[in-house]
Design an enzyme around this catalytic site. Sequence first.
Site: not given
Ligand code: LLP
Length: 444
Positions: A259, A303, A343, A368-369
Site C-alpha cells: 500500500g 507499487r 482511478y 473508441c471511447e
Molecule cells: N497485498 C494485497 C493483498 C493487495 O491486494 C495488494 C494490491 C498489494 C498487496 C499491493 O499493494 P501496493 O503496494 O501495490 O499498493 N490497480 C490499482 C491498485 C490495486 C491494488 C490491488 N491490491 C492501481 O492502479 O492503483
Amino acid sequence: MRTLTLVTTILALVALPVKAGQPTRTGRFSHDQLVRYAEKYGTPLYVYDGDLIEMKFHRFRSAFAAAYPKVKIYYALKANTNLSIVALLRKAGAAAECISLGEIRIALGLGFPGQDILFTSSSKSPDELAFAVENGVTVNLDSMGDLENLIAVVERLQKKVPISFRINPDVDPKTHRHIATGHKFSKFGILIAHDEFIAAYRRALQCPWLEIKGIQSHIGSQIMQLEPFIRNVELVSLAVRRLKKELGIELEFIDLGGGLGIPYQDGVAPLTPRTVAAEVGRRLKTELADLGYLPTLVLEPGRYFVGDSGILVARVNSVKHTPYRHFINVNTGFNHLIRPLLYEAYHRVRVLNGTGKLGLFDLAGNICETGDILAQDRLLPTPRPGDYVAFLDAGAYGASMASPYNSFFMPAEVLVRHGRDSLIRSRQTMDDLTRNQILLDELR
Ligand code: LLP
C-alpha cells in the site's frame, strides 16, 4: 486549480520557445535514450529501470530491517507480472504475494519455494486451493466460507497446509475508493470488530491439517499518509494479543500488507519507507511488548518497487485542434494504461522530442471511447506526428492491467539494467490476437 489553469493557459498563449522549462530527462533515462528505445522496439513500449527496482527493494527492506528484528518482504505480483521483473525481485530477496493460480504458477516457475508464496485471493476456487496445498503455498484465508472450502480440500488430500487469515480492521487508508480495501464495507477480510476472526482461528485449530502461521491485513493502495498504517498496526496487534490470550495461539508472522504510495505529481513529497518503517516498527514493538514471543513482520508492497521504474512510450499520430480543446492523439490508450480512467489517476507526461511551441493539451488515446483521455490540460511543446510522448510512473498496474480491447496489440516491454536494454515482452502479433478463438466451420 483554476489559478494554475489560468497561468498555464497564459503561458501557452505567449507561446514560449521550445525547450524553456521542459525536462530533458525522466528518472535516469535521457529523453534521447527513450526515443532510441522507441525506434528500436517500436511503440507503444513499456520501459523499466531495473536498477531502480532493485534499489527500491533494498531501500524498503533495509528500512524495515533497521526498525524491527525479523522482517520478510513479499512482492505483490499483481503490480507487474512480467517474468523478468518478478525474477529480478526474487534475486533481490523478495518472496511472492499471489492472487491467482496463474501468479502462483509464475512464482513457482521462477523458483520461489512454496513457503515463500502467499496466496491471498478473496475468492478461491477448490482447484486453486488444491494446487496451493500440493505446492506448500501459504493460504491466506479471507472468510469462513474460504476456510470451509480449504478444510474440504485438505481432508480430501490428507495434506497439511500453512495458513493465515486476512482480517479487516476497518481503517480508512485515505486513498481512491476503488483501492481502499480495509474498511468495513469492503469485500476483503474478516472483520475484527465482530469477533468472527476469533471464531475463524478457533475453527482452524480444530482441523489437524491446518498449520496456523499468521495474520494478514492490507488496508489499501497508494497510501500517502502515515496514520492509516499506524492505525492498522494497533488493530492487528490487538487481534494478535487476543489470539494469544483467548486461544493460546502464537503466530509466526504478522503481515501488514502493501500500500505504500508514490508521488505521481511534481512537488508531492513522498512518504518514505524509512518514515513508515520507523513508526510501524516502534509501534509494533510497543504493542507486542507483553506478548511473550516475537513474530516476523511481513510486508507485501507492489507499487513502491515498480511504479516509478516504468514509462509508457507512445507515438504521436496527429495533433487536433478544436475551438474547445487541443488533443495529442497517441497510439495507445486505456487498453494499455487504464489508471487514469479507472482511478482518475494522474500520470506525468513528457513530449520526448517535440520542438513546437507550448500549448495546453489533452493526451487522447486511440480507443473508441470518449473516456480514453490519458491526461488532461498539460502544458507541453506541440509535437509533430511521429514524435514520442512518455507517460511516467507506469510501472505498477500498467502492463499488468493491459487488455487487447479494440484489437490493438499488447505493448512490448523493455528492461534496462546496468545501461543495457533487453526486450522482456515482445509485441503481440496478429496470431496472438486471435489465438484460442475458434471460427466455426459452418460460418466459414
Ligand atoms: N497485498 C494485497 C493483498 C493487495 O491486494 C495488494 C494490491 C498489494 C498487496 C499491493 O499493494 P501496493 O503496494 O501495490 O499498493 N490497480 C490499482 C491498485 C490495486 C491494488 C490491488 N491490491 C492501481 O492502479 O492503483
